[in-house]
Motif scaffolding. Sequence first.
Motif, PDB file in Angstrom:
ATOM      1  N   ALA A 187      -2.147  41.621  15.714  1.00  0.00           N
ATOM      2  CA  ALA A 187      -1.984  40.294  16.320  1.00  0.00           C
ATOM      3  C   ALA A 187      -3.324  39.566  16.389  1.00  0.00           C
ATOM      4  CB  ALA A 187      -1.366  40.421  17.712  1.00  0.00           C
ATOM      5  N   ALA A 188      -4.379  40.292  16.746  1.00  0.00           N
ATOM      6  CA  ALA A 188      -5.713  39.688  16.808  1.00  0.00           C
ATOM      7  C   ALA A 188      -6.167  39.245  15.425  1.00  0.00           C
ATOM      8  CB  ALA A 188      -6.703  40.688  17.408  1.00  0.00           C
ATOM      9  N   PHE A 189      -5.909  40.086  14.425  1.00  0.00           N
ATOM     10  CA  PHE A 189      -6.263  39.726  13.049  1.00  0.00           C
ATOM     11  C   PHE A 189      -5.571  38.434  12.627  1.00  0.00           C
ATOM     12  CE2 PHE A 189      -4.683  39.674   8.679  1.00  0.00           C
ATOM     13  CZ  PHE A 189      -5.882  39.603   7.983  1.00  0.00           C
ATOM     14  N   ARG A 190      -4.302  38.305  12.967  1.00  0.00           N
ATOM     15  CA  ARG A 190      -3.538  37.144  12.527  1.00  0.00           C
ATOM     16  C   ARG A 190      -4.084  35.853  13.120  1.00  0.00           C
ATOM     17  NH1 ARG A 190       2.749  39.136  12.314  1.00  0.00           N
ATOM     18  NH2 ARG A 190       2.945  37.250  11.055  1.00  0.00           N
ATOM     19  N   ILE A 191      -4.594  35.922  14.345  1.00  0.00           N
ATOM     20  CA  ILE A 191      -5.189  34.734  14.954  1.00  0.00           C
ATOM     21  C   ILE A 191      -6.460  34.343  14.224  1.00  0.00           C
ATOM     22  CG2 ILE A 191      -6.297  33.833  17.042  1.00  0.00           C
ATOM     23  CD1 ILE A 191      -4.364  35.548  18.671  1.00  0.00           C
ATOM     24  N   GLY A 192      -7.350  35.302  13.997  1.00  0.00           N
ATOM     25  CA  GLY A 192      -8.601  35.011  13.300  1.00  0.00           C
ATOM     26  C   GLY A 192      -8.364  34.525  11.886  1.00  0.00           C
ATOM     27  N   ASP A 193      -7.344  35.087  11.221  1.00  0.00           N
ATOM     28  CA  ASP A 193      -7.034  34.701   9.849  1.00  0.00           C
ATOM     29  C   ASP A 193      -6.503  33.278   9.776  1.00  0.00           C
ATOM     30  OD1 ASP A 193      -6.334  35.082   7.003  1.00  0.00           O
ATOM     31  OD2 ASP A 193      -4.284  35.093   7.745  1.00  0.00           O
ATOM     32  N   SER A 194      -5.700  32.872  10.758  1.00  0.00           N
ATOM     33  CA  SER A 194      -5.055  31.564  10.712  1.00  0.00           C
ATOM     34  C   SER A 194      -6.003  30.419  11.054  1.00  0.00           C
ATOM     35  CB  SER A 194      -3.860  31.532  11.681  1.00  0.00           C
ATOM     36  OG  SER A 194      -2.858  32.432  11.292  1.00  0.00           O
ATOM     37  N   THR A 195      -6.797  30.605  12.100  1.00  0.00           N
ATOM     38  CA  THR A 195      -7.528  29.464  12.658  1.00  0.00           C
ATOM     39  C   THR A 195      -8.651  28.938  11.772  1.00  0.00           C
ATOM     40  OG1 THR A 195      -8.880  31.043  13.932  1.00  0.00           O
ATOM     41  CG2 THR A 195      -6.989  30.051  15.039  1.00  0.00           C
ATOM     42  N   THR A 196      -9.138  29.745  10.826  1.00  0.00           N
ATOM     43  CA  THR A 196     -10.198  29.243   9.948  1.00  0.00           C
ATOM     44  C   THR A 196      -9.712  28.953   8.526  1.00  0.00           C
ATOM     45  OG1 THR A 196     -10.879  31.565   9.633  1.00  0.00           O
ATOM     46  CG2 THR A 196     -12.153  30.231  11.183  1.00  0.00           C
ATOM     47  N   ASN A 197      -8.403  29.151   8.273  1.00  0.00           N
ATOM     48  CA  ASN A 197      -7.851  28.796   6.962  1.00  0.00           C
ATOM     49  C   ASN A 197      -8.113  27.334   6.611  1.00  0.00           C
ATOM     50  OD1 ASN A 197      -6.711  31.167   5.979  1.00  0.00           O
ATOM     51  ND2 ASN A 197      -4.767  30.847   7.018  1.00  0.00           N
ATOM     52  N   ILE A 198      -8.034  26.484   7.613  1.00  0.00           N
ATOM     53  CA  ILE A 198      -8.042  25.039   7.382  1.00  0.00           C
ATOM     54  C   ILE A 198      -9.439  24.442   7.213  1.00  0.00           C
ATOM     55  CG2 ILE A 198      -5.821  24.537   8.436  1.00  0.00           C
ATOM     56  CD1 ILE A 198      -7.180  24.133  11.085  1.00  0.00           C
ATOM     57  N   ILE A 199     -10.468  25.265   7.293  1.00  0.00           N
ATOM     58  CA  ILE A 199     -11.822  24.717   7.128  1.00  0.00           C
ATOM     59  C   ILE A 199     -12.606  25.399   6.011  1.00  0.00           C
ATOM     60  CG2 ILE A 199     -12.026  23.911   9.514  1.00  0.00           C
ATOM     61  CD1 ILE A 199     -13.747  26.428  10.079  1.00  0.00           C
ATOM     62  N   THR A 200     -11.977  26.300   5.282  1.00  0.00           N
ATOM     63  CA  THR A 200     -12.708  26.951   4.196  1.00  0.00           C
ATOM     64  C   THR A 200     -12.271  26.414   2.845  1.00  0.00           C
ATOM     65  OG1 THR A 200     -13.073  29.041   3.018  1.00  0.00           O
ATOM     66  CG2 THR A 200     -11.073  28.885   4.350  1.00  0.00           C
ATOM     67  N   PRO A 201     -13.185  25.884   2.052  1.00  0.00           N
ATOM     68  CA  PRO A 201     -12.845  25.385   0.718  1.00  0.00           C
ATOM     69  C   PRO A 201     -12.382  26.491  -0.224  1.00  0.00           C
ATOM     70  CG  PRO A 201     -14.964  24.516   1.455  1.00  0.00           C
ATOM     71  CD  PRO A 201     -14.585  25.608   2.407  1.00  0.00           C
ATOM     72  N   LEU A 202     -12.564  27.740   0.178  1.00  0.00           N
ATOM     73  CA  LEU A 202     -12.189  28.847  -0.680  1.00  0.00           C
ATOM     74  C   LEU A 202     -10.724  29.227  -0.521  1.00  0.00           C
ATOM     75  CD1 LEU A 202     -15.359  31.055  -0.221  1.00  0.00           C
ATOM     76  CD2 LEU A 202     -14.908  29.290  -1.913  1.00  0.00           C
ATOM     77  N   MET A 203     -10.022  28.614   0.431  1.00  0.00           N
ATOM     78  CA  MET A 203      -8.579  28.818   0.535  1.00  0.00           C
ATOM     79  C   MET A 203      -7.927  28.140  -0.677  1.00  0.00           C
ATOM     80  SD  MET A 203      -5.347  27.742   1.571  1.00  0.00           S
ATOM     81  CE  MET A 203      -5.500  26.265   2.538  1.00  0.00           C
ATOM     82  N   VAL A 204      -7.044  28.835  -1.381  1.00  0.00           N
ATOM     83  CA  VAL A 204      -6.595  28.394  -2.697  1.00  0.00           C
ATOM     84  C   VAL A 204      -5.945  27.021  -2.689  1.00  0.00           C
ATOM     85  CG1 VAL A 204      -6.363  30.695  -3.677  1.00  0.00           C
ATOM     86  CG2 VAL A 204      -4.453  29.715  -2.381  1.00  0.00           C
ATOM     87  N   PHE A 205      -5.326  26.623  -1.569  1.00  0.00           N
ATOM     88  CA  PHE A 205      -4.661  25.325  -1.538  1.00  0.00           C
ATOM     89  C   PHE A 205      -5.542  24.217  -0.972  1.00  0.00           C
ATOM     90  CE2 PHE A 205      -0.993  28.186  -1.726  1.00  0.00           C
ATOM     91  CZ  PHE A 205      -0.253  27.570  -2.737  1.00  0.00           C
ATOM     92  N   PHE A 206      -6.757  24.553  -0.571  1.00  0.00           N
ATOM     93  CA  PHE A 206      -7.650  23.559   0.010  1.00  0.00           C
ATOM     94  C   PHE A 206      -7.926  22.404  -0.961  1.00  0.00           C
ATOM     95  CE2 PHE A 206     -11.441  21.699   1.797  1.00  0.00           C
ATOM     96  CZ  PHE A 206     -11.285  21.855   3.157  1.00  0.00           C
ATOM     97  N   PRO A 207      -8.258  22.690  -2.226  1.00  0.00           N
ATOM     98  CA  PRO A 207      -8.484  21.578  -3.166  1.00  0.00           C
ATOM     99  C   PRO A 207      -7.254  20.691  -3.337  1.00  0.00           C
ATOM    100  CG  PRO A 207      -9.347  23.630  -4.067  1.00  0.00           C
ATOM    101  CD  PRO A 207      -8.534  23.995  -2.861  1.00  0.00           C
ATOM    102  N   LEU A 208      -6.053  21.279  -3.274  1.00  0.00           N
ATOM    103  CA  LEU A 208      -4.829  20.497  -3.400  1.00  0.00           C
ATOM    104  C   LEU A 208      -4.699  19.516  -2.240  1.00  0.00           C
ATOM    105  CD1 LEU A 208      -2.098  19.979  -4.810  1.00  0.00           C
ATOM    106  CD2 LEU A 208      -1.124  21.801  -3.391  1.00  0.00           C
ATOM    107  N   VAL A 209      -5.033  19.952  -1.037  1.00  0.00           N
ATOM    108  CA  VAL A 209      -4.951  19.071   0.132  1.00  0.00           C
ATOM    109  C   VAL A 209      -5.985  17.953   0.015  1.00  0.00           C
ATOM    110  CG1 VAL A 209      -5.007  18.969   2.643  1.00  0.00           C
ATOM    111  CG2 VAL A 209      -4.106  21.003   1.522  1.00  0.00           C
TER     112      VAL A 209
END
Length: 516
Positions: free
Chosen positions: A438-460
């Motif tokens: 559960a702790a991992f899932r929180i850390g994984d989710s909250t920074t998805n939206i600020i990393t350009p290395l997330m695969v869908f970031f360029p699409l957004v």
Amino acid sequence: MQSTTRNKEGRLLSGFLNAVEKAGNRLPEPALIFFYMLLGVMGLSLILSWVDFGIVNPVTSEAVQVNNLLAPEALVSSLTNMITTFTTFAPLGIVLVAMMGVGVAERSGFINTALKKMLNVTPRRLLTPMLIFVAMFSHVAADAGYVLVIPLGAIIFMSAGRHPLVGIAAAFSGVSGGFAANMVPTGNDALLQGFTQAAAQLLDNTYTVNTLCNLFFGIASSIVITLTGWWVTERIVEPRVSKMPIDGDYVHDEDMSSYSPKESKAFILATLVMFLGLGMLATVSWPADSIMRGEDGSLTSYSAPIMKAIVPLIFLVFIIPGIVYGYASGTFSKGKDVIDAMNDTMSKMGSYMVMAFFCAMFIKAFGDSNIGTLLALAGADALKAMSLPGGVTIVGMIVLTAIVNILIGSASAKWALLSPIMVPMLMAVGISPELTQAAFRIGDSTTNIITPLMVFFPLVVVYCQRYVKNAGVGTLVSMMLPYSVVLFVVWSLFLLLWWGLGMPLGLAAPYTYPAP
């Protein structure tokens, strides 16, 4: 002067993001990372096999000794068992089976129409929370949220007289920032459970993790994330973003929020079929002597047939309504169309399967070497010596995951790397694998939206540029950073509160190890 300061801050942010992106691009593919780590573990096992660490496994009461993976007998065993190591890799079959059903529902249009209907019946004043909630719900369709809900959010917000980038930000916060929160089970539950159980069994080979071990916390979190995202959108993001000029080459008459009468009738029919199937399942499972119950009469224990069948049930819950919708709407005209939908979904899973192969080899080697157990117990000794409260340890786990997430975007890749170390380490200090996950899932989710290395970031970013020509990585990060920071703080505190109140994380999910 204020404009100059703002420009300077923008340049500093862009420079930082460019540095992160450059560093991230230098990392090899996840599959290669696991391959290199496999080689590293093999070499390290040779060296450490000669050392006596004086650490005793509390489960077996035996001294922990590192096994040399380069010994002839170990190499022969690795080669002869390579195929079964891959084919029995727990997350592999779970993910592929679930995704085939979801793929049919998505390809037929059933999921898309469901999302559109949920948004169209929403009062304008509740537009923001409903968009965020629907964005989180889109997780059941894997990447559907990125390709449907985010651009749809822009269209709907613009039609309501609000800035389209605010709709993009709100939808992105739900799809990616709230990735770990949902009202219903998703393929991600099954994927993470496989890694968590495999990691827990490095320390205790009898330990099992329920696929829905974070379900109740996830349901409650979806409400918290919706309310938090609503506040951030309208109090922080919208006042700033609304000042951006809309000068992009968007299409004025594009309508992604409508559906035809035929699609509506098909959706109603498919939904009725879905609820009929769920009703039949409930009817079969309800009796005390139901074949779906475990030997103790429980429906939620790991040994209960209904729990063992949760992934096939997810498959059926999506594929049957998907087929009904497809034929009723005209998306499908013959059986081959259904198979093509499955084929299309599986064709997109190729990179995951390659990664899963090397991941399976690494996890097997890591477990056989005993290095994971050694690190876990050594780390546990250090944690015990520090005498940190359990809450501080869990927050540290969230911070660690958030930092790693900046450079490694794949949730499965991250958890495959972290779980063999963190799960048994925290087990050794009394924290359950379910709470660690559960702790991992929180850390994984909250920074998805600020990393350009997330695969869908360029699409957004491209979505943003349709409305604001000069929008770039810095624009999107500056929009999403408030969500990331606030969600991190609020969600972490919520987990501690949920834990403190003793509320259940999910099915068969203790907070402590061993379970009381």
